[in-house]
Design a protein around this motif. Structure first.
Motif, PDB file in Angstrom:
ATOM      1  N   VAL A   1       0.874  -1.171   0.000  1.00 50.74           N
ATOM      2  CA  VAL A   1       0.000   0.000   0.000  1.00 50.74           C
ATOM      3  C   VAL A   1       0.909   1.218   0.000  1.00 50.74           C
ATOM      4  O   VAL A   1       1.643   1.452   0.957  1.00 50.74           O
ATOM      5  CB  VAL A   1      -0.904   0.020   1.249  1.00 50.74           C
ATOM      6  CG1 VAL A   1      -1.881   1.183   1.182  1.00 50.74           C
ATOM      7  CG2 VAL A   1      -1.654  -1.289   1.371  1.00 50.74           C
ATOM      8  N   SER A   2       0.846   1.958  -1.100  1.00 47.52           N
ATOM      9  CA  SER A   2       1.802   3.048  -1.266  1.00 47.52           C
ATOM     10  C   SER A   2       1.123   4.401  -1.118  1.00 47.52           C
ATOM     11  O   SER A   2       0.041   4.627  -1.644  1.00 47.52           O
ATOM     12  CB  SER A   2       2.458   2.943  -2.648  1.00 47.52           C
ATOM     13  OG  SER A   2       3.398   3.961  -2.781  1.00 47.52           O
ATOM     14  N   PHE A   3       1.787   5.277  -0.411  1.00 43.98           N
ATOM     15  CA  PHE A   3       1.275   6.642  -0.258  1.00 43.98           C
ATOM     16  C   PHE A   3       2.205   7.631  -0.927  1.00 43.98           C
ATOM     17  O   PHE A   3       2.292   8.785  -0.521  1.00 43.98           O
ATOM     18  CB  PHE A   3       1.114   6.979   1.224  1.00 43.98           C
ATOM     19  CG  PHE A   3       0.116   6.110   1.903  1.00 43.98           C
ATOM     20  CD1 PHE A   3      -1.222   6.431   1.885  1.00 43.98           C
ATOM     21  CD2 PHE A   3       0.512   4.936   2.522  1.00 43.98           C
ATOM     22  CE1 PHE A   3      -2.150   5.608   2.482  1.00 43.98           C
ATOM     23  CE2 PHE A   3      -0.411   4.120   3.133  1.00 43.98           C
ATOM     24  CZ  PHE A   3      -1.753   4.449   3.105  1.00 43.98           C
ATOM     25  N   GLY A   4       2.946   7.169  -1.906  1.00 44.02           N
ATOM     26  CA  GLY A   4       3.841   8.062  -2.634  1.00 44.02           C
ATOM     27  C   GLY A   4       5.114   8.312  -1.864  1.00 44.02           C
ATOM     28  O   GLY A   4       5.518   7.533  -1.012  1.00 44.02           O
ATOM     29  N   SER A   5       5.728   9.437  -2.188  1.00 46.73           N
ATOM     30  CA  SER A   5       7.000   9.745  -1.552  1.00 46.73           C
ATOM     31  C   SER A   5       7.038  11.211  -1.195  1.00 46.73           C
ATOM     32  O   SER A   5       6.143  11.977  -1.536  1.00 46.73           O
ATOM     33  CB  SER A   5       8.148   9.420  -2.502  1.00 46.73           C
ATOM     34  OG  SER A   5       8.008  10.220  -3.640  1.00 46.73           O
ATOM     35  N   THR A   6       8.099  11.579  -0.504  1.00 45.95           N
ATOM     36  CA  THR A   6       8.220  12.967  -0.054  1.00 45.95           C
ATOM     37  C   THR A   6       8.238  13.930  -1.224  1.00 45.95           C
ATOM     38  O   THR A   6       7.641  14.985  -1.178  1.00 45.95           O
ATOM     39  CB  THR A   6       9.528  13.127   0.728  1.00 45.95           C
ATOM     40  OG1 THR A   6       9.666  11.996   1.556  1.00 45.95           O
ATOM     41  CG2 THR A   6       9.506  14.380   1.536  1.00 45.95           C
TER      42      THR A   6
ATOM     43  N   ALA B   1       6.696  14.247  -4.152  1.00 49.06           N
ATOM     44  CA  ALA B   1       5.587  13.633  -4.865  1.00 49.06           C
ATOM     45  C   ALA B   1       5.734  13.747  -6.379  1.00 49.06           C
ATOM     46  O   ALA B   1       5.530  12.794  -7.116  1.00 49.06           O
ATOM     47  CB  ALA B   1       4.291  14.278  -4.412  1.00 49.06           C
TER      48      ALA B   1
END
Lengths: 457, 619
Positions: A74-79, A81
């Protein structure tokens, strides 16, 4: 296979993680605004948060088992974006993470309910639950981490909350002094973990645990060369050794018993001390790739188990004895992992968590329970452990007794080898700095440090 | 870069000017403080509005678009990606200073000096003109020394005057040489840059000229010292005067000194018995970390350094103010014993801990993101020494926790006078909230700093007559702006900038399609994990791509190799494996550029190059 959006299972996991995080935000925010909730409200919020979290994780685990689903990220992206770069915020949802998440929240729920009564009218009640919420959030981040950055975040939160809870009774000097010692070892562990995270990015271009540890069932650490896997594996073992109090870092564990009993139970009896075991289970494919690493881990486990069982036998304090007994089991679990007996290690871990939690939580009633048992049996219990006295000569026994009483002289060795040289060098450098300033300005400065009056800022 | 119109400049500087003027009148001190707080809040609002106006509109409402040149003809005051958040940063520091300064330390002259110092800092962040920067450099030093005029601070004043005076002399000489460079040649520019480097090292307290910093913190006045240090004007001078022009060797030396200083400062902070001196060493460590990021000239490290500049500046200023507030109630405190008092000031204790942890890059604070980027970049540039950032972080964390325990834990007799007043509560809560909010949602600020880093690297590439830093992942505003001006185009839209980015990908041999796929904006959601082999292949792909990226982030040196037709060696050095497809592309297909006037437009045309490269890789 890529499935767009979140599955119901993912949502449940997120709720499980969000509940303690919300509790932390709520209690911490209220404290920052200088408007802490009352004891009754805080206790209620804590119990509800843990209940919701446990229910979510348990249902997610049941659904996972029932549907035979595959592991999911489950990915919430990265710093960063827009670039898809920077620290990645990923959760890994599989049987292992869900199982440990359910165990974590169940234990946390029990301890929250226990703490609510145990710390009734304690001045630090609010502080305790803020730190407890931070701990559960950190633990769930470690358990559910899909990227090494999330793992590191959880790892650091665990360490800080642990140190602050050791110093919970901070009006006394000893807990504060010991908390600083505990935190010093945790910083070594954190530094090793951060170094592993940075190297992982440099070696593989990814912080994904799935890729780094090769969790897809194929060759472990598929994206890493054997040398790279060895280096990252070694750093993870150092991080685990710090957090699990494996030798040579075991000296901090007895010192950590200064905290309140519920926190000792949840940290050093149940969850925190096993976080390293969980991480080693996750990183097992890395260990499998390197025989030397497995041997190192196994040796550390064996040495720790012997050390802890020896030291536990001479402790006069029940919490310290329990912590060391817990450590001896952790050593054995580590050996099982090193031998590749992962299922056994998992079962051992779960069983030990539950058993030791019960022991810790009932430690304040130990004498009462002991008397009741003796009354029920109708006789005094016979002392155990006499076989060592029969088997060993007296001089050896005395030496071992002293060794166990001093907990292997670990603190003294650490002081002599690390702390004293560091302090000597740093203080010499400080004297040089002051000397340079005296050269520039020979007139002794007016010392305005004396007195209690407010000095000019 | 956008020229700052006079009305906007006046609108910014008017806020501190009002306070400076009011401090000369016979206003009651508390009333003057209220005026200063309102002015600082107004300045903060104006700075944020200005940054938004520029960020969204790319120009000023009612103002002309400024020149794009960096040397001759550059505007006196301008605003670019680097400066956008720095104005609000300076305003916030001023607000914190005037709102939290204890009444015992407050006087009209002091409030006037804080306003003057803020005006100087604002003006510094708005200009790149060396001589003007030199003037402001001297002004800020004079303001600090004026704050140490009392007899008990004379020893610290003398130490500061000797060090900072030398720094001022070096900076002025360097600025004059740099200003003469267009006429006197590259030698003058190099010598001037070296002098400015020396000046910055002294001001920032880099090893081996660091000893004045803890001395001023300990024996001088903490408030003025913190206000002088926290904005990190030395870092700004580094960004605009040193990074674009200094040689690789100079930057490398400065970065290594900075990495050494960050560990040294953190280690010495850990053994101090005086809280103020410990604070001084913490500042040394933090400012050195920022310098290390700025001087690494890797995209990640530079962006990390710029993020850390803001994060550590706010956190450090808050930490120093916490200490002042405690001292105002209890006098100077020793770290060798537990001073107690937590029960009476839990908010202050929690704020102190949070602000300190933000300095160490603790997860959940903005410092975490900054430190991650910085470590990543530093290790790229210095594979072994770069890890000293991690060591410094570990030591700083210990030092902060030790300070927290010593200042707030232990027994203390009931003393209600320790409680905070409302304005102190508001400020410390706000500071902690800012660091936490940007820690949990760092994207806007990080991307803004990333853009600033890209522009700095581009300037460096221009100044050293190399092609621009081949970072394919960000639109390059300055690049694009120059293209517009060459062609008389209107400012380009987002799509056009993406085209530039794709073109640059092609230049360095990265498959734009693949890079777009793998670096797609913030992939959110979940995906199931496939079987072992495809996953591994995916990993290998990622690895290969990372090799590309690592080499791209090497920036100028990577492309220098392309010019020198030594691509194979460089590619092998990048990840130890070599990507011969890239090598072939660089070797055979990229035209030899004219170093004196590096071409920019052909970026689009070179997409074809990549196609060949891809085909070759596919074979």
């Amino acid at each position: 296979m890529t499935a767009p959006g979140l599955h119901a299972q993912d949502v449940l996991v997120l709720v499980g993680l969000a509940a303690p995080a919300s509790l932390l935000a709520l209690l911490g925010g209220a404290s920052l605004l200088n408007r802490p909730f009352g004891e009754r409200t805080e206790g209620l919020l804590a119990r509800w948060a843990m209940t919701i979290s446990f229910a979510s994780c348990a249902v997610a685990l049941a659904a996972y088992a029932a549907t035979g689903a595959t592991a999911r990220v489950v990915s919430f992206g990265s710093t960063l974006a827009a670039q898809g770069r920077g620290p990645a915020i990923d959760l890994l949802v599989d049987g292992m993470s869900l199982g440990f998440a359910a165990l974590t929240t169940a234990v946390a729920g029990v301890v929250a309910a226990f703490s609510n009564r145990y710390l009734h009218r304690e001045p630090g009640y609010n502080r305790y639950f803020v730190l407890f919420a931070a701990f559960v959030t950190g633990m769930l981040l470690v358990v559910l981490a899909g990227s090494i950055e999330v793992l590191f975040a959880g790892w650091e939160i665990l360490g800080l909350s642990s140190a602050l809870l050791v110093a919970f009774f901070h009006e006394r000097a000893a807990p504060v002094r010991n908390a600083l010692r505990v935190f010093a070892v945790y910083r070594v562990s954190d530094a090793a973990m951060l170094t592993a995270a940075v190297l992982a990015h440099h070696f593989s271009g990814s912080g994904s645990l799935f890729l780094l540890f090769g969790l897809s069932g194929g060759a472990g650490g598929g994206v890493l060369s054997p040398e790279q896997a060895w280096i990252i594996g070694l750093l993870i073992v150092i991080a685990v050794a710090g957090k699990c109090a494996l030798l040579p870092f075991s000296g901090w564990l007895p010192r950590a018993m200064e905290g309140p009993t519920p926190s000792s139970a949840v940290y050093y009896g149940a969850l925190s001390i096993h976080a390293g075991c969980f991480l080693l289970l996750r990183a097992a494919p890395l260990l499998e790739r390197s025989a030397s690493l497995s041997v190192l881990v196994g040796a550390a486990g064996v040495a720790t188990a012997f050390y802890a069982t020896l030291a536990a036998r001479v402790q006069a304090d029940v919490k310290t004895a329990l912590a060391l007994a817990s450590l001896s089991q952790v050593g054995i679990i580590i050996v099982e992992i090193a031998l590749g007996l992962h299922l056994l290690a998992m079962l051992h871990l779960v069983g030990h968590v539950c058993f030791r939690l019960l022991q810790f939580l009932s430690a304040p009633n130990l004498l009462h329970d002991f008397h009741e048992l003796q009354n029920a049996v109708g006789a005094h219990f016979r002392p155990t452990g006499g076989h060592l006295e029969r088997l060993l000569p007296e001089r050896t026994r005395l030496w071992l007794y002293r060794f166990a009483l001093e907990r292997g002289y670990l603190d003294a060795i650490l002081d002599r080898v690390v702390t004293a040289p560091f302090l000597r060098i740093a203080r010499a450098a400080d004297r040089v700095d002051r000397g340079i300033c005296r050269l520039v300005s020979p007139t002794p400065a007016h010392d305005d440090r004396s007195g209690d009056g407010a000095s000019r800022g | 870069m956008v020229e700052l119109p006079l009305p906007w400049l006046a609108g910014l500087l008017a806020w501190p000017a009002v306070v400076v003027v009011a401090s000369r009148l016979r206003l009651e001190t508390e009333r003057l403080r209220r005026l200063a707080v309102v002015s600082a809040a107004g300045l903060l609002g104006a700075s944020i509005a200005l940054a938004f106006a520029v960020h969204t509109g790319d120009t000023f409402p009612g103002g002309p678009r400024g020149g794009s040149g960096f040397a001759d003809g550059a505007p006196l005051f301008r605003l670019d990606a680097l400066s956008e958040p720095l104005l609000a940063f300076a305003a916030l520091l001023w607000l914190v200073t005037v709102a939290v300064t204890p009444r015992a330390s407050l006087n009209r002259a002091g409030i006037g000096r804080t306003a003057l110092a803020t005006a100087a800092t604002l003006a510094t962040f708005l200009t790149e003109q060396p001589l003007l920067l030199a003037g402001l450099w001297i002004a800020s030093i004079w303001i600090l020394l004026a704050g140490l005029a009392e007899p008990e601070h004379h020893a610290a004043r003398r130490v500061a005057a000797v060090h900072l005076g030398l720094s001022a002399v070096l900076f002025v000489a360097g600025a004059m040489l740099v200003s003469l460079a267009p006429r006197a040649g590259g030698g003058a520019r190099s010598a001037g840059t070296l002098l400015i480097v020396a000046a910055v090292l002294i001001r920032n307290g880099s090893l081996p000229v660091h000893s004045w910093v803890p001395e001023v913190f300990e024996r001088g006045r903490l408030g003025p010292a913190a206000l002088f240090s926290a904005p990190q004007v030395g870092a700004y001078a580094t960004a605009v005067l040193i990074v674009p022009h200094a040689s690789d060797a100079v930057l490398r030396t400065v970065a290594l000194l900075a990495l050494g200083t960050c560990v040294y400062g953190a280690a010495l902070a850990l053994v101090q018995d005086d809280a103020r001196r410990a604070c001084g060493y913490l500042f040394l460590s933090q400012s050195a970390l920022v310098m290390a990021g700025l001087d690494c000239t890797s995209g990640d490290a530079l962006a990390g350094g710029l993020c850390l500049w803001l994060s550590s500046g706010v956190a450090f200023a808050g930490l120093a103010r916490c200490l002042l507030v405690v001292e105002a109630r209890r006098g100077r405190l020793s770290l060798a014993r537990l001073n107690g008092g937590y029960e009476w000031m839990p908010l202050l204790a929690a704020s102190f801990l949070l602000l300190g942890l933000a300095c160490t890059g603790f997860p959940g604070t903005f410092g975490y993101v900054a430190t991650e980027l910085l470590v990543d970049g530093a290790v790229t540039k210095f594979p072994l020494v770069g890890f000293s950032v991690i060591v410094a972080g570990a030591l700083t964390g210990l030092a902060v926790l030790r300070m927290y325990f010593a200042l707030f834990c232990g027994r203390h007799e009931p003393s209600p006078h320790l409680q905070l007043v409302p304005r102190e509560r508001i400020v410390f809560t706000a500071l902690a909230t800012i660091l936490l909010v940007f820690g949990l949602a760092p994207q806007p600020l990080v991307e803004s700093r990333r853009l600033a880093a890209e522009q700095l690297l581009l300037r460096r590439a221009e100044a050293t007559e190399e092609p621009g830093p081949p970072s394919p992942f960000l639109p390059d505003a300055a690049h694009q702006q120059r293209d517009d001006q060459e062609n008389g185009d209107q400012p380009v839209g987002h799509e056009d900038r993406e085209q530039v980015a794709v073109g640059r990908l092609a230049l360095v041999g990265v498959d734009p399609g693949r890079a777009e796929e793998e670096h797609r904006p913030a992939h959110r959601g979940s995906h199931e994990i496939g079987p072992a082999v495809p996953q591994r292949q995916q990993g290998e792909d990622r690895h290969r791509e990372q090799g590309d990226r690592g080499e791209v982030l090497k920036g100028t040196s990577g492309l220098k190799a392309v010019h020198a037709r030594e691509p194979v060696r460089i590619h092998e050095a990048a990840d130890g494996r070599g990507h011969h497809g890239h090598a072939a592309v660089a070797d055979e297909d990229v035209q030899q550029p004219d170093l004196a006037d590096p071409p920019r437009r052909p970026l689009f045309q070179e997409r074809g190059v990549d196609t060949h490269g891809d085909e070759r890789r596919g074979q």
